[in-house]
Enzyme design. Structure first.
Site, PDB file in Angstrom:
ATOM      1  N   GLY A  95      11.757 -26.450   6.280  1.00  0.00           N
ATOM      2  CA  GLY A  95      12.855 -26.265   5.410  1.00  0.00           C
ATOM      3  C   GLY A  95      14.247 -26.065   6.303  1.00  0.00           C
ATOM      4  O   GLY A  95      15.196 -25.884   5.630  1.00  0.00           O
ATOM      5  N   HIS A 155       4.980 -25.513  14.069  1.00  0.00           N
ATOM      6  CA  HIS A 155       6.388 -25.927  14.113  1.00  0.00           C
ATOM      7  C   HIS A 155       6.731 -27.395  14.765  1.00  0.00           C
ATOM      8  O   HIS A 155       7.034 -28.371  14.213  1.00  0.00           O
ATOM      9  CB  HIS A 155       7.540 -24.783  14.575  1.00  0.00           C
ATOM     10  CG  HIS A 155       7.501 -23.725  13.714  1.00  0.00           C
ATOM     11  ND1 HIS A 155       7.000 -23.397  12.608  1.00  0.00           N
ATOM     12  CD2 HIS A 155       7.582 -22.340  14.365  1.00  0.00           C
ATOM     13  CE1 HIS A 155       6.877 -22.360  12.266  1.00  0.00           C
ATOM     14  NE2 HIS A 155       7.224 -21.465  13.351  1.00  0.00           N
ATOM     15  N   GLU A 205      13.775 -19.594  22.935  1.00  0.00           N
ATOM     16  CA  GLU A 205      14.489 -18.572  22.484  1.00  0.00           C
ATOM     17  C   GLU A 205      14.811 -17.604  23.480  1.00  0.00           C
ATOM     18  O   GLU A 205      14.243 -17.725  24.563  1.00  0.00           O
ATOM     19  CB  GLU A 205      13.531 -17.785  21.704  1.00  0.00           C
ATOM     20  CG  GLU A 205      13.243 -18.254  20.430  1.00  0.00           C
ATOM     21  CD  GLU A 205      12.366 -17.584  19.192  1.00  0.00           C
ATOM     22  OE1 GLU A 205      12.327 -17.540  18.178  1.00  0.00           O
ATOM     23  OE2 GLU A 205      11.626 -16.706  19.919  1.00  0.00           O
ATOM     24  N   ARG A 241       0.630  -1.331  -0.001  1.00  0.00           N
ATOM     25  CA  ARG A 241       0.106   0.021  -0.042  1.00  0.00           C
ATOM     26  C   ARG A 241       0.747   1.257   0.008  1.00  0.00           C
ATOM     27  O   ARG A 241       0.463   2.394  -0.481  1.00  0.00           O
ATOM     28  CB  ARG A 241      -0.755   0.132   1.236  1.00  0.00           C
ATOM     29  CG  ARG A 241      -2.082  -0.886   1.199  1.00  0.00           C
ATOM     30  CD  ARG A 241      -3.010  -0.958   2.412  1.00  0.00           C
ATOM     31  NE  ARG A 241      -2.370  -1.665   3.466  1.00  0.00           N
ATOM     32  CZ  ARG A 241      -2.885  -2.489   4.525  1.00  0.00           C
ATOM     33  NH1 ARG A 241      -4.103  -2.506   4.322  1.00  0.00           N
ATOM     34  NH2 ARG A 241      -1.927  -2.762   5.315  1.00  0.00           N
TER      35      ARG A 241
HETATM   36  C1  BG6 Z   1       7.846 -17.826  13.944  1.00  0.00           C
HETATM   37  C2  BG6 Z   1       7.617 -17.469  15.121  1.00  0.00           C
HETATM   38  O1  BG6 Z   1       7.199 -18.858  13.251  1.00  0.00           O
HETATM   39  O2  BG6 Z   1       9.112 -18.825  14.454  1.00  0.00           O
HETATM   40  C3  BG6 Z   1       8.437 -16.533  16.051  1.00  0.00           C
HETATM   41  O3  BG6 Z   1       6.159 -16.624  14.781  1.00  0.00           O
HETATM   42  C4  BG6 Z   1       9.722 -17.249  16.125  1.00  0.00           C
HETATM   43  O4  BG6 Z   1       7.873 -16.222  17.191  1.00  0.00           O
HETATM   44  C5  BG6 Z   1      10.165 -18.104  14.736  1.00  0.00           C
HETATM   45  O5  BG6 Z   1      10.635 -16.303  16.581  1.00  0.00           O
HETATM   46  C6  BG6 Z   1      11.405 -18.841  15.147  1.00  0.00           C
HETATM   47  O6  BG6 Z   1      11.962 -19.185  13.935  1.00  0.00           O
HETATM   48  P1  BG6 Z   1      13.668 -19.485  13.886  1.00  0.00           P
HETATM   49  O7  BG6 Z   1      13.661 -19.951  12.530  1.00  0.00           O
HETATM   50  O8  BG6 Z   1      14.524 -18.339  14.191  1.00  0.00           O
HETATM   51  O9  BG6 Z   1      13.668 -20.824  15.079  1.00  0.00           O
END
Ligand code: BG6
Length: 519
Positions: A208, A267, A243, A75
Site C-alpha cells: 500500500g 515486505h 529502523e 474478549r
Molecule cells: C511490520 C513489522 O510488518 O512492519 C514491524 O512487523 C515493522 O516489525 C513494520 O516495524 C514496519 O512498517 P512501516 O510501515 O513502519 O515501515
C-alpha cells in the site's frame, strides 16, 4: 462502469478513486448496498494504531460509503467510550473535523465475545443485522486483527454464523501467515475450505506504500528504464529496510519470528517480485499476481552461505536510555536467544533476464536511521575514455521517509573545468508534488477491499512460493542455533553484511550521498 459505483454515498473524489480502482478489478462495487466493517481484535494494538485511524480517515475523506457501520469485537469488557479513548491519540483530527469525528463514532458499536464461541458470533450476527436493511444487499468485511492462535477458530465461526446472505463477505488477514511452509499451508488449507480466494485479502502493508505501487508505472510506462531492466545493464539490486528503534517491548512476540519472517519473507520479497517480474498482459489483479508467482518460482531457496545475521546489543555510551539496552534486555526475550534482528541475504533469479544479477535484501532493527529503499545499481561503463573511472549509475526508489526517485549519474562539473562529478536526477515528492497528500498504506488497502481489487493483496500461491524460498534456511538456522553477530544499537549493522554485498557485485564508494531533508 459508472452505474456500478455507489454514487449516492461518496463525494466526487471518492468516486474518481473508486472508478480508477475499478479498472483493475473484475468485481463490481454495488450500488444501494449497506456495508458493515467488523474489527475482530478491536481492543488490540493493531486496531487502535492502524485500523480505527484508517477507517476514520476513509470516512472523513468520504472514500467509503457514508453509511458504513463499524463493529468492534473482542474478549474484553469494553464500552465504545473505552475504544474511543484508546484510539483517539492515534487519529489525526484537525479542529475543523471535530464534528465529522463525532459523526464517525456514531457509526461504531462494540460486541464482546470469545473467538471460538459460536453463541458469541451469533450475537455479532444480530448486531450486524440490526445495522443492515432487509431490502438491500448487505456487504460485510471482517478484519482479523488477531493473534495467530485464534485465527483458525474465528475464521470458522465467521463462516458458520456471519456470512452475508445477500451481498458479499470479504475477510482481511494480517501476517503472520504461519511460520514456515508447513504451518502456512495448514492455515491456507483451513481458510481455503471456508472461503473462496476472491473473498480473502491477505495484507502486506508494503503493497500500500506509494513508491511500491509506483513500481508498475516506473517500469512499464518508461522506455528509458524498461530497456535496461536486465542482466546486460544491472550489476545488482539492493532492497534496504532500516529502523532506528529496537523491539520496544514487542520482543516476546518478535523472538518467535525474527527479522527474516518479520520483514524479508513478506515486505521485501513483495518488493523484489514487483521489481523483477515480467510485464503483465494487463493491470488486472490476477495478471499481475500471475507474473509475481512466475518470478518467485524462478528463485531457488536462500542458502545459509548467502546470509549474514545480526542481533543488536546496547550501546553503553548512548545518551538515550533506549539505545543503551540490547535486544536481550527486552521483556520476553530469552537470555540465550539467537533470533536475528538484522539479516542480509542474497536471492538469485534463475531466468534469462536475471541470471547473474544478485538481489540483496538487508533488513534491521535498532540501526542508525529509518529508511526503506530499492536501489538498482548499473554496471560499470565499458570502454572508459576518461582519466577518472565513472562511478556507477544507480536508480533509487526511496519508499520512506520522504518519498523520492533519484538517479545517480556522472555529470561534467559545471564551469571551466572538464572533470566529472557525481550528481543526480531528482524527483523528490515533497518538491514536485508539494500539494499531494500521500495516504497511509492501510487507507489504500482497506479502500481496495471495499472496491474488490485484489491487486495489492497476496494470493495463496504467492505466499506458498515465499515460504518455499525461506523455509529451508529458517529451519537450518534453527537446527544449528546459529549465533547472530552482535551489532551496537544505532550503527549500520554488522560489517559482514557490507562484505556480503560487495561479494555480490555491489560497489559502495562512499563518495556520494543523496542529500535530503528529513520530514
Ligand atoms: C511490520 C513489522 O510488518 O512492519 C514491524 O512487523 C515493522 O516489525 C513494520 O516495524 C514496519 O512498517 P512501516 O510501515 O513502519 O515501515
Amino acid at each position: 462502469m459508472d452505474n456500478l459505483v455507489p454514487e449516492d454515498n461518496c463525494n466526487e473524489r471518492g468516486l474518481n478513486i473508486l472508478k480508477k480502482s475499478l479498472a483493475c478489478t473484475d468485481q463490481p462495487v454495488q450500488t444501494n448496498a449497506s456495508h458493515v466493517f467488523v474489527i475482530l481484535g478491536a481492543s488490540g494494538d493493531l486496531a487502535k494504531k492502524k485500523i480505527y485511524p484508517t477507517m476514520w480517515a476513509l470516512y472523513r475523506d468520504k472514500l467509503i460509503p457514508e453509511d458504513t457501520k463499524i463493529v468492534g469485537y473482542a474478549r474484553s469488557n469494553l464500552t465504545m467510550e473505552d475504544i474511543k479513548s484508546k484510539c483517539e491519540p492515534f487519529l489525526k483530527v484537525k479542529d475543523e473535523n471535530r464534528s465529522i469525528l463525532k459523526e464517525f463514532w456514531t457509526m461504531n458499536s462494540y460486541v464482546r465475545g470469545q473467538y471460538d464461541e459460536k453463541a458469541d458470533f451469533e450475537n455479532l450476527k444480530q448486531e450486524m443485522e440490526k445495522l443492515e436493511k432487509a431490502d438491500q444487499d448487505n456487504n460485510r468485511i471482517f478484519y482479523l486483527a488477531l493473534p495467530p492462535s485464534v485465527f483458525k477458530a474465528s475464521a470458522s465461526r465467521i463462516k458458520e454464523t456471519c456470512m452475508s446472505a445477500r451481498g458479499w463477505t470479504r475477510i482481511i488477514i494480517e501476517k503472520p501467515f504461519g511460520r514456515d511452509s508447513e504451518s502456512s499451508e495448514d492455515l491456507s488449507q483451513h481458510l481455503g475450505r471456508l472461503f473462496r480466494e476472491d473473498q480473502l485479502y491477505r495484507i502486506d502493508h508494503y503493497l500500500g506504500k506509494e513508491m511500491v505501487q509506483n513500481m508498475m508505472s516506473i517500469r512499464f510506462a518508461n522506455q528509458i528504464f524498461s530497456r535496461s531492466w536486465n542482466r546486460d545493464s544491472l550489476a545488482c539490486v539492493v532492497i534496504n529496510f532500516k529502523e532506528p528503534f529496537g523491539t520496544q517491548g514487542r520482543g516476546g512476540y518478535f523472538d518467535k519470528f525474527g527479522i527474516i519472517r518479520d520483514i524479508c519473507q513478506n515486505h521485501l520479497l513483495q518488493i523484489l517480485s514487483l521489481a523483477s517480474m515480467d510485464k503483465p498482459p494487463t493491470v488486472r489483479a490476477d495478471d499481475i499476481r500471475n507474473e509475481k508467482v512466475k518470478i518467485l518460482k524462478l528463485i531457488p531457496p536462500v542458502v545459509v552461505e548467502d546470509v549474514v545475521l545480526g542481533q543488536y546489543v546496547g550501546d553503553p555510551d548512548a545518551k538515550e536510555e533506549e539505545k543503551r539496552l540490547g535486544y536481550k534486555d527486552d521483556k520476553g526475550v530469552p537470555e540465550d536467544s539467537v533470533t536475528p534482528t538484522y539479516a542480509a541475504c542474497v536471492l538469485r533469479i534463475n531466468s534469462e533476464r536475471w541470471e547473474g544479477v544478485p538481489f540483496i535484501m538487508r533488513a534491521g532493527k535498532a540501526l542508525n536511521e529509518k529508511k526503506a529503499e530499492i536501489r538498482f545499481q548499473f554496471k560499470d561503463v565499458p570502454g572508459n575514455i576518461f582519466g577518472q573511472r565513472p562511478k556507477r549509475n544507480e536508480l533509487v526508489l526511496r519508499v520512506q521517509p520522504n518519498e523520492a526517485i533519484y538517479c545517480k549519474m556522472m555529470n561534467k562539473a559545471p564551469g571551466m573545468s572538464f572533470t566529472m562529478e557525481e550528481s543526480e536526477l531528482d524527483l523528490t515528492y515533497k518538491d514536485r508534488y508539494s500539494d499531494a497528500r500521500l495516504p497511509e498504506a492501510y487507507e489504500r488497502l482497506i479502500l481496495d477491499v471495499f472496491v474488490g481489487s485484489q491487486m495489492n493483496f497476496v494470493r495463496s500461491d504467492e505466499l506458498r512460493e515465499a515460504w518455499r524460498i525461506f523455509t529451508p534456511l529458517l529451519h537450518e538456522l534453527e537446527t544449528r542455533r546459529q549465533e547472530p553477530i552482535p551489532y551496537k544499537f544505532g550503527t549500520r549493522g554488522p560489517k559482514e553484511a557490507d562484505e556480503l554485498a560487495q561479494k555480490n557485485n555491489f560497489v559502495y564508494t562512499g563518495t556520494y550521498e543523496w542529500i535530503y531533508e528529513d520530514v
